[in-house]
Design a protein around this motif. Sequence first.
Motif, PDB file in Angstrom:
ATOM      1  N   ILE A  29     -32.714  22.019 -91.760  1.00 11.79           N
ATOM      2  CA  ILE A  29     -33.190  21.602 -90.440  1.00 11.79           C
ATOM      3  C   ILE A  29     -32.624  22.524 -89.359  1.00 11.79           C
ATOM      4  O   ILE A  29     -31.488  22.980 -89.452  1.00 11.79           O
ATOM      5  N   SER A  30     -33.446  22.811 -88.370  1.00  8.68           N
ATOM      6  CA  SER A  30     -33.019  23.616 -87.223  1.00  8.68           C
ATOM      7  C   SER A  30     -32.417  22.701 -86.167  1.00  8.68           C
ATOM      8  O   SER A  30     -32.960  21.625 -85.881  1.00  8.68           O
TER       9      SER A  30
ATOM     10  N   THR B  42     -35.576  22.257 -82.375  1.00 10.37           N
ATOM     11  CA  THR B  42     -34.985  21.298 -83.306  1.00 10.37           C
ATOM     12  C   THR B  42     -36.059  20.710 -84.213  1.00 10.37           C
ATOM     13  O   THR B  42     -37.113  20.284 -83.746  1.00 10.37           O
ATOM     14  N   THR B  43     -35.783  20.675 -85.504  1.00 12.54           N
ATOM     15  CA  THR B  43     -36.701  20.060 -86.456  1.00 12.54           C
ATOM     16  C   THR B  43     -36.859  18.580 -86.111  1.00 12.54           C
ATOM     17  O   THR B  43     -35.871  17.848 -86.033  1.00 12.54           O
ATOM     18  N   GLN B  44     -38.089  18.154 -85.894  1.00 12.79           N
ATOM     19  CA  GLN B  44     -38.346  16.759 -85.524  1.00 12.79           C
ATOM     20  C   GLN B  44     -38.425  15.909 -86.787  1.00 12.79           C
ATOM     21  O   GLN B  44     -39.277  16.112 -87.654  1.00 12.79           O
ATOM     22  N   LEU B  45     -37.496  14.952 -86.881  1.00  7.69           N
ATOM     23  CA  LEU B  45     -37.331  14.156 -88.094  1.00  7.69           C
ATOM     24  C   LEU B  45     -37.798  12.723 -87.897  1.00  7.69           C
ATOM     25  O   LEU B  45     -37.912  12.235 -86.758  1.00  7.69           O
TER      26      LEU B  45
ATOM     27  N   THR C 267     -40.517  15.724 -92.433  1.00  4.00           N
ATOM     28  CA  THR C 267     -40.465  15.818 -90.978  1.00  4.00           C
ATOM     29  C   THR C 267     -41.544  14.938 -90.350  1.00  4.00           C
ATOM     30  O   THR C 267     -42.395  14.372 -91.058  1.00  4.00           O
TER      31      THR C 267
ATOM     32  N   THR D  22     -38.890  19.719 -95.960  1.00  2.08           N
ATOM     33  CA  THR D  22     -38.007  20.845 -95.657  1.00  2.08           C
ATOM     34  C   THR D  22     -36.649  20.635 -96.296  1.00  2.08           C
ATOM     35  O   THR D  22     -36.174  19.495 -96.412  1.00  2.08           O
TER      36      THR D  22
END
Length: 549
Positions: free
Chosen positions: A425-426, A49-52, A416, A422
Amino acid sequence: MNLFTIFVPSPSSLWTTIRPGGAFNIACSFAALWALIKVSRMLRWRVKTTQLLGPTRTSLVYGVSRDLISSHDRAAIYERWATEYGVVYMIPSVLGQTNVVLCDPKAIAHFYARETWTYVKTPLTLAFLESSTGKGLLWSQGETHRRQRKALTPAFSNAAIRKLTSVFYDSAYKAKGQWDNVIESSKDDEVVIEVQNWMNHISLDTVGIAGFSHDFGSLDGKRVSVAEAFDTLGNNPPSAVGRAVFLLASVFPIILKIPNKRQNLFKKLGITMEKISNELLIRSRREKDANMSQGGEENSLIGLLIKSEDQDAELHMSAEEVVAQMKVLLLAGYETTSISLTWVLIELSRHSDVQTTLREELLAFGPDPTYDQLKANLPYLDAVVHETLRLHPPVPESTRLAAADDIIPLSEPVRTVSGNMTDSISIAKGTLITISMEAINRSSTIWGPHAKEFKPDRWLTEDGIGGKAKEVQGHRHLLTFVDGPRTCLGKDFAVIEFKTVLSVLVKNFVFEMRDGPDTPVEIVWGVLPRPRVVGEDGTGVPLRVRRYE
C-alpha cells in the motif's frame, strides 16, 4: 516619497482601512486560505494513498473514534474489522480524518523499522508528552531520540540489571514482610489485600533505588507525593465529555491547554515529578562531588544523567532533558510494572492450576534465583510472565503520522476500494497509522484458536507459538515492548523485576479472587489502562491472600 510608506502603511492608516468591516474580511481570507490548504492536502492524500476498505462512520464528527474509545474491548473491534476488511484497512476518524490500521506482521515490521524518522508522533501526542514528562525519551524523535537513547543505554545493559536484581528482591521481601504482619494480626489464616496498591509501592520504591539511589519508602508506609498524584489520576477516570474533548484535540492540540479536571491532574502529576526529580538531582550532584574526591563512581541512571550535563560530554543533554528523562523513568517504572504485576496476580487467582504449577517450579528450584537463572532456568515462570505480557500489554495501541511518502509491503494481498488486489500500500505524507498492540497480541489469526485464553503452556512447546505469531517481530513475538528504534529501552529491567517479585510472592502466598474465580474485572484509565474488580472504587483489586505452608 519613501517606498516603505507606499507599501507598508502606518498602523493608524491600516486600522482606518480595516475598521469598517475589513477585519472580518481579513479573517474570512485567512479562513479561506486555511480551507484551501486543507483541501489541497486532502486531494494529494487521496491521490498518493491507497484507498482501502473499512467500516463506515457512525458519527459525522467523530467517525468511529468515539465507538473505539468508549469500548470495553477495543482490541476485539480491531480484530473483527481485520477479519472483515483485510490485514490493513481504513477507519474514519475525527472531523474527516482517516486512519490506516495495520494488522499484518510484515507491514508492522516495516513500520517499526522506520519509526521515529518516517513515522513520527502526532502533534497531540507531542503536546501531551511535553506537558506531562517534558522533552525526554518518550517525546523526542529522529536524531534527538538517538542521542538521548544512546546516553541512557548503559544503565539498562545486562551487567547493570544483574547488579540491580538484589534491589528487586529487597522490594519484594519488604512487601512479603508487611503481608506477613497483616496475616499474623488477623484472626483468620487469610486476609483480603488490595494488591494493586501494593504493586504500586513495590514499583515506586524499586525505580527510586534502582534509578536514582533513593528509597521513597512507600513500602514502609511513608506518604509519597508522586504516588498520591498517580493514585488521584486512577481515582478520576475520564468522563464522556473528557473523552470527546480528547478526540477533538487530535485535530486541534491547543485544546489540551484548556483547563479541565483531568488535565489539571496531569499537570499536577508533571509538577510533582519535576519537583522530585530536581530534588534528587541536587542531592546526587553533591554525592557525585563527594565520590569524586574519594575516588568513587556513580553507576546509577541518575549518575549517567549527571555526566551528560557536562558541556564536554559526547552525548550532552540539557538540564531540561535531564529532568525529562527522570520524569519518564518515574512514569514508566511506576505505571507499567505495577500494572503487569497486578494482572498476573489476577490471572493466577483465576487459574489455580497455573499458580500451583508455578509455585512447584519455584520451590523445587530452591533458593532465590540469580539474574542469569531468572533468565534461563525457570521456564514456567518465564511462560507465565510472557503470557501476561501478551494478554495485557500496559500500552494497548499507538498512532503515528507519516512524515514522508512511503510504500508498506504486505504478507498477504488486500482488496482496495476500487476492487483491485494489492500486496503493498502507498502511504502519503500526513497519513495517520494506527497499530493495536493488544489486538495483534491476542489475534486468533496470529496466535491460534485459544488466543484469548491465559495459557502459559503455549510458551513451553515448539509448536506452541504458531507460524503466524513467529512472523511478528519484537520481543518474543510480542508487540508489548514495540520494536525498531523505539523498542522499550527498559524491557529487560521490567521483565527481570517482574520475575523477581512474582517468584517471591508466589513461593510464599496463595492468591484467590475475593468473590470467586469468575469475579468480573474491568478496565479503568489512570495514566494507562488498569484493571479493577467491578464494583470497587478507584483501581481496587482485592484478593484473598494466605501464607503457603
